[in-house]
Design a protein around this motif. Structure first.
Motif, PDB file in Angstrom:
ATOM      1  N   GLN A 106       0.832  -1.205   0.000  1.00 56.81           N
ATOM      2  CA  GLN A 106       0.000   0.000   0.000  1.00 56.81           C
ATOM      3  C   GLN A 106       0.868   1.257   0.000  1.00 56.81           C
ATOM      4  OE1 GLN A 106      -2.744   0.129   3.273  1.00 56.81           O
ATOM      5  NE2 GLN A 106      -3.892   1.857   2.463  1.00 56.81           N
ATOM      6  N   THR A 133      -5.969  -5.218  -6.147  1.00 60.73           N
ATOM      7  CA  THR A 133      -6.446  -4.253  -5.159  1.00 60.73           C
ATOM      8  C   THR A 133      -6.964  -3.013  -5.883  1.00 60.73           C
ATOM      9  OG1 THR A 133      -4.276  -3.204  -4.994  1.00 60.73           O
ATOM     10  CG2 THR A 133      -4.711  -5.062  -3.518  1.00 60.73           C
ATOM     11  N   PRO A 134      -7.824  -2.210  -5.228  1.00 63.68           N
ATOM     12  CA  PRO A 134      -8.301  -0.975  -5.870  1.00 63.68           C
ATOM     13  C   PRO A 134      -7.165  -0.056  -6.306  1.00 63.68           C
ATOM     14  CG  PRO A 134      -9.608  -1.471  -3.917  1.00 63.68           C
ATOM     15  CD  PRO A 134      -8.472  -2.453  -3.923  1.00 63.68           C
ATOM     16  N   ALA A 135      -6.028  -0.108  -5.589  1.00 64.00           N
ATOM     17  CA  ALA A 135      -4.903   0.761  -5.939  1.00 64.00           C
ATOM     18  C   ALA A 135      -4.363   0.455  -7.328  1.00 64.00           C
ATOM     19  CB  ALA A 135      -3.798   0.615  -4.897  1.00 64.00           C
ATOM     20  N   ALA A 137      -5.952  -0.175  -9.940  1.00 67.49           N
ATOM     21  CA  ALA A 137      -6.778   0.453 -10.975  1.00 67.49           C
ATOM     22  C   ALA A 137      -6.458   1.934 -11.162  1.00 67.49           C
ATOM     23  CB  ALA A 137      -8.256   0.279 -10.630  1.00 67.49           C
ATOM     24  N   ARG A 138      -5.609   2.493 -10.303  1.00 60.82           N
ATOM     25  CA  ARG A 138      -5.339   3.929 -10.354  1.00 60.82           C
ATOM     26  C   ARG A 138      -4.153   4.275 -11.255  1.00 60.82           C
ATOM     27  NH1 ARG A 138      -5.275   5.969  -4.260  1.00 60.82           N
ATOM     28  NH2 ARG A 138      -5.235   8.005  -5.338  1.00 60.82           N
TER      29      ARG A 138
END
Length: 335
Positions: A106, A133-135, A137-138
């Motif tokens: 993270q 993880t959602p991260a 996608a950034r």
């Protein structure tokens, strides 16, 4: 490049090596000719960007995140491919190693988001499925040696099924029909796929699958040693052994020599990975190359070509594992 690869009947890696005139690439004249002819027919021209004349950091960077780096050479080889290809485009590489720690991952994501990254290469030391993880996608991301369960992210991984099939086929072409297989840990994707390739090669040559010829291993020399002894105790022992990695092949060699068997005259042996030790075994080990360097170069090419032009269906690329011919396999003498 994918269109050229399809027309020439080769991998995208091979197209890249030919068109970049890569030094040391083990490619035949006929393969090079097919690639160049297909590129000419399709009107494809390689854009050679080269290193930027300005500061490389001013043009941006590519992120490289790995879960492990020191236990095996694979992520280091992939990073070498990433660095070399990135610098051709005037890009530097920012690296983070998380050791599987969620908090560290993270923090690395947060650090990457604060940099002017063109994209992120997310690598794992074992070929496996991940839960994005959602991260992830950034940033524009390419998964290296791993894949998302829903295939929602582009991924690049070794073609292990084809590798297992080609290793077994090489032994069959040498005249062997009793072929032992010493497995690695079967919960791993790589081993399941290599076994699948082994069975496919047997089936395509109408050789019955014999479960007694498949022995459990753990990737270590001790397993190759112990399981070779078990294989050679069979009423009909194998005349060839496919070791699922080079370290087990090392143990296999020792067992065969202890039993008074000559390699390859009495028993042929093929390995997998092409670790550095393979060329120094006696006889030198015929094996399959894990293409992590080429995978790294492809990951950079994918980011540059596709990250800013998102596709509806992210590419899932399998890179072929080339056969490395040495001296541990030879044609069987006539019986």
């Amino acid at each position: 490049m994918m269109d050229v690869a399809a027309q020439a009947g080769v991998s995208q890696t091979t197209v890249s090596l030919v068109l970049n005139d890569a030094m040391g690439a083990r490619l035949s004249h006929e393969t090079r000719h097919r690639v160049l002819a297909a590129a000419k027919e399709l009107g494809y021209r390689l854009i050679r960007r080269g290193p930027s004349r300005t500061s490389a950091t001013s043009t941006g960077a590519i992120g490289f995140m790995a879960d492990e780096f020191s236990t095996d050479p694979w992520c280091a080889l992939a990073l070498d491919g990433v660095r070399e290809k990135a610098w051709e485009f005037g890009l530097t590489v920012s690296v983070a190693v998380t050791r599987g720690d969620a908090g560290m991952e993270q923090a690395a994501h947060a650090q990457f988001l604060n940099q002017p990254l063109l994209g992120l290469i997310y690598a794992t030391i074992q070929t496996r499925r991940i839960e994005p993880t959602p991260a992830l996608a950034r940033l524009p991301v390419v998964l290296l040696n791993c894949y998302a369960a829903d295939r929602s992210l582009p991924s690049i991984a070794p073609g292990e099924v084809l590798g297992g099939r080609m290793a077994t086929k090489r032994l069959i072409q040498a005249g062997h029909t009793r072929i032992g297989l010493i497995e690695g840990e079967t919960w791993m994707d790589a081993m399941r796929d290599r076994l699948k390739g082994y069975r496919q090669a047997l089936a395509s040559h109408e050789i019955p699958f014999d479960p007694h010829l498949v022995r459990p291993g753990n990737w270590e020399p001790s397993a190759g040693y112990a399981q070779t002894h078990e294989l050679m105790k069979l009423r009909q022992p194998p005349t060839a052994i496919f070791c699922a990695n080079d370290l087990m092949a090392l143990g296999c060699f020792e067992a065969l020599k202890e039993l008074g068997k000559r390699i390859p005259e009495d028993v042929a042996v093929i390995g997998y990975d092409d670790r550095e030790i393979a060329q120094f075994m006696r006889p030198p080990l015929t094996t399959m190359l894990l293409p992590h360097f080429e995978m790294g170069t492809l990951a950079v090419e994918y980011i540059i070509d596709h990250a800013r032009r998102p596709e509806k269906r992210p590419a899932q690329i399998k890179v072929e594992c080339p056969l490395v011919e040495r001296a541990s396999v030879q044609k069987m003498a006539a019986q």
